[in-house]
Design a protein around this motif. Structure first.
Motif, mmCIF file in Angstrom:
data_model
loop_
_atom_site.group_PDB
_atom_site.id
_atom_site.type_symbol
_atom_site.label_atom_id
_atom_site.label_comp_id
_atom_site.label_asym_id
_atom_site.label_seq_id
_atom_site.Cartn_x
_atom_site.Cartn_y
_atom_site.Cartn_z
ATOM 1 N N LEU B 18 0.704 -1.334 -0.012
ATOM 2 C CA LEU B 18 -0.079 -0.049 0.046
ATOM 3 C C LEU B 18 0.904 1.138 -0.108
ATOM 4 O O LEU B 18 0.595 2.523 -0.261
ATOM 5 C CB LEU B 18 -0.887 0.006 1.035
ATOM 6 C CG LEU B 18 -1.921 -1.093 1.339
ATOM 7 C CD1 LEU B 18 -2.897 -1.157 2.528
ATOM 8 C CD2 LEU B 18 -2.955 -1.176 0.157
ATOM 9 N N ASP B 19 2.063 0.999 0.315
ATOM 10 C CA ASP B 19 3.014 2.482 0.236
ATOM 11 C C ASP B 19 3.366 2.698 -1.134
ATOM 12 O O ASP B 19 3.344 1.989 -2.073
ATOM 13 C CB ASP B 19 4.257 1.948 0.772
ATOM 14 C CG ASP B 19 4.182 2.092 2.504
ATOM 15 O OD1 ASP B 19 3.183 2.236 3.058
ATOM 16 O OD2 ASP B 19 5.193 1.357 3.164
ATOM 17 N N ILE B 20 3.525 4.118 -1.254
ATOM 18 C CA ILE B 20 3.803 4.703 -2.628
ATOM 19 C C ILE B 20 5.090 4.103 -3.094
ATOM 20 O O ILE B 20 6.099 4.504 -2.206
ATOM 21 C CB ILE B 20 3.639 6.185 -2.717
ATOM 22 C CG1 ILE B 20 2.074 6.379 -2.260
ATOM 23 C CG2 ILE B 20 3.985 6.880 -3.903
ATOM 24 C CD1 ILE B 20 2.168 8.243 -2.389
ATOM 25 N N ALA B 293 8.119 11.369 -4.098
ATOM 26 C CA ALA B 293 7.491 10.110 -4.357
ATOM 27 C C ALA B 293 6.310 10.399 -4.786
ATOM 28 O O ALA B 293 5.489 11.595 -4.497
ATOM 29 C CB ALA B 293 7.233 9.436 -3.209
ATOM 30 N N ARG B 295 2.417 9.157 -6.590
ATOM 31 C CA ARG B 295 1.405 7.957 -6.778
ATOM 32 C C ARG B 295 1.544 7.351 -8.302
ATOM 33 O O ARG B 295 2.030 8.084 -9.118
ATOM 34 C CB ARG B 295 0.136 8.364 -6.516
ATOM 35 C CG ARG B 295 -0.219 8.738 -4.985
ATOM 36 C CD ARG B 295 -1.288 9.266 -4.771
ATOM 37 N NE ARG B 295 -1.560 10.723 -5.146
ATOM 38 C CZ ARG B 295 -1.007 11.715 -4.423
ATOM 39 N NH1 ARG B 295 -0.445 11.523 -3.178
ATOM 40 N NH2 ARG B 295 -0.857 13.072 -5.100
#
Lengths: 411, 411
Positions: B18-20, B293, B295
């Motif tokens: 679920l982390d970018i 970072a 998405r």
């Protein structure tokens, strides 16, 4: 062409409307002139924008759309000039402009910024056509303290602006705040000043409906960080340092992503360098983005993906980015200064903040980010506020003003 | 559910899908696991991803889509761990995983990275289910020199990886290069290794057709700067410093915009800080963007708006970003190493470069940017290369491999 079609010459000496705002010397003024010129061209007027060539690779004449051309005049070297260097080329620019108009005349000249006004004044006089003047920003009082990093104004500026206030056929102000400044600071005649508010492109700036935005919302729901966007040239006047200090005061785990959009101006990147250092010093490298200068459609995408916009500028004649955020349904926290006091409705479309205490700004940011209901309500109100401001309406009011100026000349 | 539907447990101890990617410890592996898991779930399999909870705010179980859940296990503190700290929580993670499977069993475990493999090995043995292992990256030989800034490997890593090469029921490699490394470095049995190439989401990564891209092309035609994009965690292994030095060697007026996408890893931002300093030192602040970072959908937009991608990584097992650029119709200049030699077809979809001489990289960048015909030809070939690689196909080959592993167990 409609029956009242005008041939309009915008004069924009020191920056080309073709430049990306946030790069070189380009900022809100470039957006405004291009948008107004496009709206006027679409309404059937014939529009040329005269600017100085700062890049040898650009063609002399660029046709932007039917009825709208940008013409680059070879005044001074074909490179970017620092702001203080422009005064040396005003005269040469005026002569080249006059030669252009000899071949291809216009009904009036509309000068943007004082450099352009001074270059255009004698040309307009000689050709017996009206000169309409927009300032975009006005010199601070000689005795006012300089903001950190700000250069002292060239001595010619205030004199030039005052001269234009008395000699131009009409002054266009973008806000009541600017109108008052022209009266107070430049001794402008209230009857010679018309307020023509700026527009916003609501087809370019619209609320979050794309995949990117859906992903952003989804991400927020899963515990991701909200995003604060700040837009402008990386210049001390824009107050980027203040928002970095404010975010640094928030506990690391609750800090939003901070997105800084814009490039340093051509007269130096010491300020930008200091921002990079401050972000590193506060341990915020992993949550801060330096986006550089963006093309308009990219800017629009990033604004609508943000949770809030902050406008910490020390002064803004209008504050167009605040209206662009509003059109994107994004609430704005802005300094209570100049045109921002009209662009943001305090407590309804955003929040106005006074002073330079980072803690005060941090508290406003934290309070708004922490209140989902208020964010949504303000976002909706902001969009509603913005859709009433179109460039077409702005262009129509400009044409009214031009007609006044032309009638004044004839009379 | 089809008749051969499997219940699959992905084990991904140290980073959540679920982390970018480009933030925390998340990178290409997170993209791969999430994409394969989604493809398997869409094909009717029941998929869970077990990961360590690194954030107290995230719920224990997150339903990502029908048939796909992420389950956060409370092994160690609920905060990010630096890479060296994960070995201390492998045991506890294994126990918690076993307790989960007791309540809700799976047909097999597929471990990602060696931490996860070691944690999952005894669980799989105890439950008599197959363990499938993916490495994603493999420790360098103990005597190989460290790249600048690289930390020495923990002594347990190579031993752990060798143990898994002999004990796992099946090894999945993402490239021929990785397969060879497993054989050469870990003593893996060639018959126990299957190559399952990664896919690329061609609906997310597609060539430039949007307003943003049209504006970008238009801008280039008007003399704007082309754009070079580099994507990855801001870690020395990714070679961001090399591309900054290379661009700095180009004359200032011909330098492209350099867009660096990614955030520092949790074990330190000294490297990122050095990059900011290098950009300032070379006077490149006005033409360099630090995007942070992004998405996935934002990343896709920025890749397709770029003129070329550069991948200067010192090692890449696969080099997924190169395939994402290809799918976006963007040519890639990459280091001739590991999986990049398969992801980029030298001279057709991009250019492979050897060594660390910034001048060599600068020359390749300048040559490609200066050849519009070659850019277009390579972009088209790259897209064609990429559309043959889908995640559905990748998932199907994974299921074949799983069936082999299950059959081996039963036999």
């Amino acid at each position: 062409m409609n029956s009242a079609a005008l041939t309009i010459g915008f004069v924009m000496l020191h920056t080309s409307p073709l430049d990306i705002p946030g790069t070189k010397d380009a900022g809100g003024m470039n957006v405004v002139v291009q948008a107004q010129a496009e709206a006027l061209a679409r309404a059937g007027h014939d529009v040329r924008i005269y600017t100085r060539r700062s890049d040898a690779a650009v063609p002399k004449r660029v046709e932007v759309q039917p009825g709208l051309a940008v013409i680059h005049l070879d005044a001074g070297p074909a490179r970017l000039l620092a702001k203080g260097e422009h005064e040396a080329v005003m005269d040469e620019f005026g002569h080249l402009l006059d030669a252009e108009l000899e071949l291809d005349p216009v009904d009036l000249l509309h000068a943007e910024h004082w450099f352009s006004g001074i270059a255009a004044l004698s040309v307009a006089r000689g050709r017996k056509i009206p000169l309409v003047q927009s300032y975009h920003s006005i010199a601070a009082e000689p005795d006012s303290p300089l903001t950190d990093g700000e250069r002292p104004e060239s001595p010619g500026r205030l004199a030039g602006e005052k001269l234009l206030a008395s000699e131009a056929d009409l002054i266009i102000a973008v806000s009541e705040a600017e109108r008052q400044t022209v009266i107070d600071r430049l001794g402008g005649d209230p009857d010679q000043i018309r307020v023509v508010p700026l527009g916003v492109d609501t087809e370019l700036f619209y609320p979050c409906v794309t995949t990117v935005c859906a992903e952003q919302r989804d991400w927020l729901k899963r515990g991701g960080r909200p995003e604060v966007i700040v837009v402008g040239r990386l210049h001390p006047l824009k107050g980027f340092d203040l928002i970095i200090e404010a975010i640094a005061l928030m506990p690391a785990e609750t800090r939003p992503v901070l997105r800084l959009v814009g490039a340093p101006p051509p007269d130096g990147d010491e300020y930008a360098q200091g921002l990079h250092e401050a972000v590193a010093r506060h341990g915020m490298l992993s949550t801060t983005a330096f986006d550089g200068a963006l093309r308009r459609s990219e800017l629009a995408e990033r604004i609508r993906a943000a949770t809030i916009m902050v406008v910490p500028s020390h002064s803004e004649t209008f504050g167009l980015v605040a209206l662009e955020a509003a059109a994107s349904g994004v609430p704005v926290i802005a300094r209570a200064t100049g045109g921002l006091r009209e662009a943001v409705i305090d407590g309804t479309t955003g929040v106005l903040v006074t002073g330079d205490d980072p803690q005060v700004w941090a508290t406003e940011v934290a309070n708004l980010l922490g209140d989902a209901e208020r964010l949504e309500r303000m976002g909706a109100a902001a969009r509603e506020h913005a859709v009433n401001s179109s460039w077409i309406a702005s262009g129509e009011r400009l044409v009214e003003a031009y007609s006044l100026a032309c009638a004044g000349r004839t009379a």
